[in-house]
Design a protein around this motif. Structure first.
Motif, short mmCIF file in Angstrom:
data_model
loop_
_atom_site.label_atom_id
_atom_site.label_comp_id
_atom_site.label_asym_id
_atom_site.label_seq_id
_atom_site.Cartn_x
_atom_site.Cartn_y
_atom_site.Cartn_z
N GLY A 56 0.81 -1.22 0.00
CA GLY A 56 0.00 0.00 0.00
C GLY A 56 0.84 1.26 0.00
O GLY A 56 0.31 2.37 -0.07
N PRO A 97 -1.76 10.33 3.04
CA PRO A 97 -3.09 9.79 3.35
C PRO A 97 -2.96 8.30 3.70
O PRO A 97 -3.37 7.43 2.94
CB PRO A 97 -3.87 10.01 2.05
CG PRO A 97 -2.83 10.13 0.98
CD PRO A 97 -1.54 10.53 1.61
N GLU A 99 -4.45 6.31 5.62
CA GLU A 99 -5.64 5.47 5.75
C GLU A 99 -6.06 4.84 4.43
O GLU A 99 -6.76 3.84 4.42
CB GLU A 99 -6.80 6.27 6.38
CG GLU A 99 -7.37 7.41 5.55
CD GLU A 99 -6.52 8.67 5.56
OE1 GLU A 99 -5.43 8.67 6.19
OE2 GLU A 99 -6.91 9.65 4.92
N SER A 100 -5.64 5.44 3.30
CA SER A 100 -5.98 4.81 2.02
C SER A 100 -4.75 4.18 1.38
O SER A 100 -4.81 3.74 0.24
CB SER A 100 -6.61 5.86 1.08
OG SER A 100 -5.71 6.92 0.92
N GLN A 101 -3.62 4.16 2.10
CA GLN A 101 -2.41 3.57 1.54
C GLN A 101 -1.92 2.44 2.45
O GLN A 101 -2.60 1.45 2.63
CB GLN A 101 -1.34 4.65 1.32
CG GLN A 101 -1.82 5.71 0.32
CD GLN A 101 -0.78 6.74 0.00
OE1 GLN A 101 0.17 6.95 0.72
NE2 GLN A 101 -0.95 7.43 -1.10
N GLN A 104 -4.27 1.07 5.16
CA GLN A 104 -5.48 0.40 4.65
C GLN A 104 -5.23 -1.11 4.48
O GLN A 104 -6.13 -1.91 4.60
CB GLN A 104 -5.89 1.00 3.31
CG GLN A 104 -7.27 0.57 2.89
CD GLN A 104 -7.62 1.09 1.51
OE1 GLN A 104 -6.80 1.06 0.59
NE2 GLN A 104 -8.82 1.58 1.36
N ARG A 323 -9.55 13.95 3.63
CA ARG A 323 -9.26 12.87 4.58
C ARG A 323 -10.18 13.01 5.79
O ARG A 323 -10.41 14.12 6.29
CB ARG A 323 -7.82 12.97 5.07
CG ARG A 323 -6.79 12.68 4.04
CD ARG A 323 -5.40 12.86 4.61
NE ARG A 323 -5.13 11.91 5.68
CZ ARG A 323 -4.08 11.97 6.48
NH1 ARG A 323 -3.20 12.95 6.35
NH2 ARG A 323 -3.88 11.08 7.43
#
Ligand code: FAD
Ligand code: SF4
Ligand code: SF4
Length: 464
Positions: A56, A97, A99-101, A104, A323
């Motif tokens: 990620g 970010p 939380e999306s990388q 996650q 975010r």
């Protein structure tokens, strides 16, 4: 037992300034983990053999390996592992970010919160900066010259990797300070400028020269850099700083800013200080249009200037592109949201903004793609009082470089066309990366593109 995992479902909380204190100052909101907190958080990592988190991370940092070192209290060793893949860990640990990388993909996120990878990266980088006073050794010159356009994360990363290989690198920067969005866009309370300056000082110590106040395409062209100044390759990392506007009546009134201008005045020119050379009117009521991270930054800056701030967004909270953490911070600091509102006119008084008239919207039924579009509710309008309006509805690459460089192919929206792996453009010896190629994206992607281009430039010049 020292190696027993910490099975807490929650991350160690990040120590932070209280919302009603921080919304009146520009100091950093998050204060960083202590050594004890970092070790405790590192113990949440299960050191998974398949390392899903690494997949990620756009630059493939060996996450379990660096966290294992944190667990053992070997912070400098952890730093060395991160810096094999990232040139800006103190920056990315703060603004990625996550939380999306990386986070996650963390298995601890299946039941509970993922390991706080970003916070640990920030801790390690800050520990290194505070405790290791090494002077980078300037490598021996290999006699080859490379020019970099723009000093944002893509340009800095490209310059750093080339300088380490002995290239004679010069960065040309349009503004009077180097750092790109890291200094003019992202506010001090999220990313202290001293951290960016430290990275820039490190590059200078490696021999990188930085020429500020040079606008490539005006002061000098790419052809001149290559033909007259003898640069064998050029990297374009000029970002996407051209703001979009809505083209509605009243947009040219005093008190209407693009988010870029507003943030540049505050971050770069320190316009909030009494003695600033470029002052800014401290608004009483500000309307910020948009729902991305840039809108959150602009709103939180306006709040710190003392304004009552409303973010106007044409969809609902669920669709906000910013975010989640930034939205939460904004809400905690007292920023209001007017969802399902779309500005249609800026109302003026004596040449200045006095209110923003908004069309009230609703979400349509989902279309074939499953997306619900905002549509106007006929005849329903609301007016929000404001003496300042900040447009934050996106940016695109500035067309200046394209229009002054023959044979440089671009997309219809202005992005430079470049090979994904190498950054090579349609011009031989000219490479590009970061927001100038992708449109507005992220620091880590820009940094990764700069590093890839540095490797490709090295190969190109070595094989010439
Ligand atoms: P930039 O950082 O834009 O740098 C480009 C540089 O080139 C600038 O200094 C510019 O002055 C210079 N330049 C432009 N044209 C010329 C020219 N003709 N001659 C010479 N110099 C030129 N990303 C995240 O990952 N996390 C975040 O939290 C985040 N927050 C953001 C908040 C704001 C307010 C903004 C605007 C962006 C944010 N981003 C964030 C996005 C991120 O900052 C960018 O994706 C990243 O900085 C792009 O890097 P870059 O090197 O491509 O360009
Ligand atoms: Fe995660 Fe960003 Fe660090 Fe990669 S650079 S590990 S994505 S915080
Ligand atoms: Fe550690 Fe999570 Fe990566 Fe597993 S996925 S190694 S728990 S950070």
């Amino acid at each position: 037992m020292a190696d027993k995992p910490n099975m807490s479902l929650e991350k160690n909380k990040m120590p932070s300034q209280a919302p009603d204190v921080r919304n009146k100052n520009f100091l950093e909101v998050a204060l960083g983990y202590t050594e004890e907190q970092a070790i405790d958080e590192a113990k949440r990592c299960l050191n998974c053999p398949k390392k899903p988190c690494v997949g990620g991370c756009p630059v493939s940092i060996d996450i379990p390996a660096f966290i294992a070192k944190v667990k053992e209290g070997q912070f400098e060793e952890a730093y060395q592992i991160i810096s094999k893949s990232s040139s800006l860990p103190a920056v990315c640990g703060r603004v990625c970010p996550q939380e999306s990388q990386c986070e996650q993909r963390c298995v601890r996120g299946i039941k509970g919160e993922p390991v706080a990878i970003g916070r640990l990266e920030r801790f390690v980088a800050d520990w290194h900066n505070a405790n290791v006073k090494e002077n980078p050794v300037k490598p021996e010159s290999n006699g080859h010259k490379v020019a970099i356009i723009g000093s944002g994360p893509s340009g800095l990363a490209c310059a750093g990797d080339l300088a380490k290989k002995g290239y004679d690198v010069t960065i040309y920067e349009a503004l009077h300070l180097a750092g790109g969005v890291l200094v003019y866009g992202i506010p001090e309370f999220r990313l202290p400028k001293s951290i960016v300056q430290k990275e820039i000082d490190g590059l200078k110590a490696l021999g990188v020269k930085i020429e500020t106040n040079v606008v490539v395409g005006k002061t000098i062209s790419i052809d001149e850099l290559k033909d007259e100044f003898g640069y064998e390759a050029v990297f374009i990392g000029s970002g996407a700083g051209l703001p979009r506007f809505m083209n509605i009546p009243g947009e040219n009134l005093n008190g209407v800013y693009s988010a870029n201008e507003f943030l540049t005045r505050i971050n770069l020119m320190k316009a909030y200080k009494e003695d600033a050379h470029t002052p800014i009117k401290h608004p009483e009521k500000a309307v910020v249009v948009g729902g991305g991270n840039v809108a959150m930054d602009a709103a939180r800056c306006a709040k710190r200037l003392g304004a009552d701030v409303t973010i106007v967004y044409r969809r609902t909270k669920t669709e906000l592109p910013a975010r989640a953490e930034e939205v939460e911070h904004a809400e905690e600091e007292g920023i209001k949201f007017a969802f399902l509102h779309n500005p249609v006119e800026v109302i003026g008084n004596d040449g200045w903004v006095s209110a923003v008239k908004c069309q009230v919207m609703e979400l349509s039924e989902p279309d074939e793609s499953g997306r619900r579009k905002p549509v106007p509710i006929e005849g329903k309008f609301e007016t929000i009082e404001a003496d300042c309006m900040i447009m934050s509805i996106g940016t695109s690459p500035n067309p200046l470089i394209k229009s002054t460089t023959e044979g440089l192919d671009t997309q219809s929206w202005g992005g430079i066309i470049a090979d994904e792996a190498t950054g090579l453009t349609s011009r031989e010896g000219v490479y590009a990366g970061g927001d100038a190629v992708t449109g507005a994206a992220t620091v880590i992607l820009a940094m990764g593109a700069g590093k890839n281009a540095a490797a490709a430039i090295d190969e190109y010049i070595s094989n010439k």
